[in-house]
Write a protein that holds these residues in place. Structure first.
Motif, short mmCIF file in Angstrom:
data_model
loop_
_atom_site.label_atom_id
_atom_site.label_comp_id
_atom_site.label_asym_id
_atom_site.label_seq_id
_atom_site.Cartn_x
_atom_site.Cartn_y
_atom_site.Cartn_z
N ASN A 42 0.36 -1.33 0.44
CA ASN A 42 0.05 -0.25 -0.36
C ASN A 42 1.04 1.41 0.01
OD1 ASN A 42 -2.47 1.03 0.21
ND2 ASN A 42 -2.22 1.90 1.99
N CYS A 43 1.66 0.97 0.68
CA CYS A 43 2.77 2.75 0.82
C CYS A 43 3.87 2.54 0.95
CB CYS A 43 2.56 2.92 1.86
SG CYS A 43 3.51 2.06 4.39
N ASP A 44 4.79 0.66 0.46
CA ASP A 44 5.70 1.21 0.04
C ASP A 44 6.67 0.49 1.11
OD1 ASP A 44 5.55 -0.07 -2.79
OD2 ASP A 44 5.76 2.75 -2.80
N ARG A 45 6.65 1.01 2.29
CA ARG A 45 7.43 0.44 3.86
C ARG A 45 7.48 -0.47 3.41
NH1 ARG A 45 6.95 -0.86 9.17
NH2 ARG A 45 8.20 0.43 10.27
N THR A 46 9.07 -0.83 4.39
CA THR A 46 9.30 -2.38 4.01
C THR A 46 9.91 -2.59 5.90
OG1 THR A 46 11.80 -2.08 3.94
CG2 THR A 46 10.35 -2.84 2.50
N TRP A 47 9.44 -3.38 6.26
CA TRP A 47 10.95 -3.53 8.12
C TRP A 47 10.50 -5.45 8.61
CZ3 TRP A 47 5.38 -2.97 6.92
CH2 TRP A 47 4.27 -3.88 7.48
N SER A 48 11.35 -4.96 9.57
CA SER A 48 12.29 -6.81 9.61
C SER A 48 11.84 -6.30 11.39
CB SER A 48 13.33 -7.14 9.83
OG SER A 48 14.26 -6.07 10.49
N THR A 49 11.79 -7.57 11.68
CA THR A 49 11.43 -8.12 13.24
C THR A 49 11.68 -9.53 14.18
OG1 THR A 49 9.86 -8.30 15.14
CG2 THR A 49 8.85 -9.06 12.83
N TYR A 50 12.22 -9.29 15.18
CA TYR A 50 12.81 -10.47 15.37
C TYR A 50 11.48 -11.42 16.90
CZ TYR A 50 17.17 -10.36 13.93
OH TYR A 50 18.77 -10.10 13.39
N ARG A 51 10.43 -10.17 16.09
CA ARG A 51 9.21 -11.37 17.35
C ARG A 51 8.10 -11.47 16.55
NH1 ARG A 51 9.62 -10.60 21.89
NH2 ARG A 51 11.22 -9.64 23.27
N ALA A 52 8.14 -12.30 14.38
CA ALA A 52 7.27 -12.64 14.11
C ALA A 52 7.32 -14.06 14.55
CB ALA A 52 8.50 -12.92 12.85
N HIS A 53 6.18 -14.23 14.37
CA HIS A 53 5.36 -15.55 15.37
C HIS A 53 4.59 -16.36 14.25
CE1 HIS A 53 6.19 -14.01 19.82
NE2 HIS A 53 5.67 -12.86 19.04
N VAL A 54 4.92 -17.77 14.41
CA VAL A 54 4.60 -18.99 13.81
C VAL A 54 4.02 -19.83 14.84
CG1 VAL A 54 4.99 -20.02 12.12
CG2 VAL A 54 5.89 -17.90 11.61
N VAL A 55 2.69 -20.43 14.29
CA VAL A 55 2.25 -21.91 15.23
C VAL A 55 2.14 -23.04 14.32
CG1 VAL A 55 0.23 -22.85 16.52
CG2 VAL A 55 0.95 -20.65 16.76
N PHE A 56 3.52 -23.14 14.62
CA PHE A 56 3.44 -25.05 13.99
C PHE A 56 2.94 -26.22 14.47
CE2 PHE A 56 7.38 -22.38 13.27
CZ PHE A 56 7.28 -22.74 11.23
N ASP A 57 1.75 -26.82 13.21
CA ASP A 57 1.25 -27.95 13.88
C ASP A 57 2.33 -29.87 13.53
OD1 ASP A 57 -0.67 -30.41 13.56
OD2 ASP A 57 -2.04 -29.47 13.59
N LEU A 58 2.58 -29.98 14.44
CA LEU A 58 4.21 -30.29 14.26
C LEU A 58 3.41 -32.27 13.75
CD1 LEU A 58 6.44 -29.80 17.13
CD2 LEU A 58 6.87 -29.07 14.35
N GLN A 59 2.32 -32.26 13.56
CA GLN A 59 1.08 -33.58 13.42
C GLN A 59 0.87 -33.16 12.54
OE1 GLN A 59 -2.02 -34.60 15.67
NE2 GLN A 59 -1.04 -36.14 17.53
N GLU A 60 0.57 -31.93 12.19
CA GLU A 60 -0.27 -32.27 10.39
C GLU A 60 1.42 -31.84 9.55
OE1 GLU A 60 -3.35 -33.27 9.23
OE2 GLU A 60 -3.29 -33.49 11.03
N GLN A 61 2.81 -31.49 10.09
CA GLN A 61 3.91 -30.46 9.57
C GLN A 61 3.03 -29.84 8.32
OE1 GLN A 61 4.97 -34.79 7.90
NE2 GLN A 61 6.99 -34.66 9.14
N VAL A 62 2.04 -28.57 9.51
CA VAL A 62 1.69 -27.36 8.75
C VAL A 62 1.88 -26.55 9.46
CG1 VAL A 62 0.17 -28.34 7.15
CG2 VAL A 62 -0.79 -27.62 8.74
N VAL A 63 2.23 -25.36 8.95
CA VAL A 63 2.29 -23.83 9.54
C VAL A 63 0.67 -23.74 9.56
CG1 VAL A 63 2.12 -21.21 9.19
CG2 VAL A 63 4.42 -23.06 8.26
N ALA A 64 0.14 -23.37 10.74
CA ALA A 64 -1.33 -23.29 11.41
C ALA A 64 -1.45 -21.83 11.97
CB ALA A 64 -1.31 -24.07 12.83
N LYS A 65 -0.37 -21.27 11.62
CA LYS A 65 -0.83 -19.56 11.87
C LYS A 65 0.49 -18.85 12.17
CE LYS A 65 -3.68 -16.37 14.06
NZ LYS A 65 -3.79 -15.50 12.87
#
Length: 144
Positions: A42-65
């Protein structure tokens, strides 16, 4: 996020000797944080973070969220992307965390309690821009 995330998850789990069949339902979903990058179309801004959160479902072997973050400039929501090596590290952390969760002798429940890879923890980010923080209305994602 890498296009072949499920392939990477399966590969890392195999390398770590983690079998989906051995993971109980109560610990199959593991949330970890890592380095993510975002770009606002939308505005061409870029950023990075060390606080990007991911939930993995290790039984299904997928990214849940993948938790979104809002652009600081225009407030549009974005899903961060992850370099492949960082994504691999995040999966490894999720596997270790799940094993700790099942260990009755362990009091540690998170593998990344400290800063990133031994570095001191950075100050918290703006919770009003973070979905995991409830966009400022929930528990802060840096609080345990």
């Amino acid at each position: 996020m890498p296009v072949d995330s499920e392939d990477i998850i399966r590969e890392v789990m195999a390398e770590e000797g983690a079998s989906p069949a051995e993971i109980p339902d109560h610990s199959k979903r593991q949330g970890v944080r890592g380095y993510g990058q975002s770009e606002c179309e939308n505005c061409d801004r870029t950023w990075s973070t060390y606080r990007a959160h991911v939930v993995f479902d290790l039984q299904e072997q997928v990214v849940a969220k993948i938790y979104k973050q809002k652009c600081k400039r225009c407030k549009q929501e974005h899903v961060p992307s992850f370099p492949e090596d960082e994504f691999t590290v995040m999966i490894e952390k999720a596997i270790k965390q799940e094993k700790l969760f099942r260990d009755p002798n362990s009091t540690l429940r998170k593998v990344d309690e400290g800063g990133r890879r031994g570095r001191p923890q950075r100050p918290p980010h703006e919770s009003k821009l973070c979905e995991k923080c409830g966009y400022g209305n929930g528990k802060k994602c840096w609080e345990r």
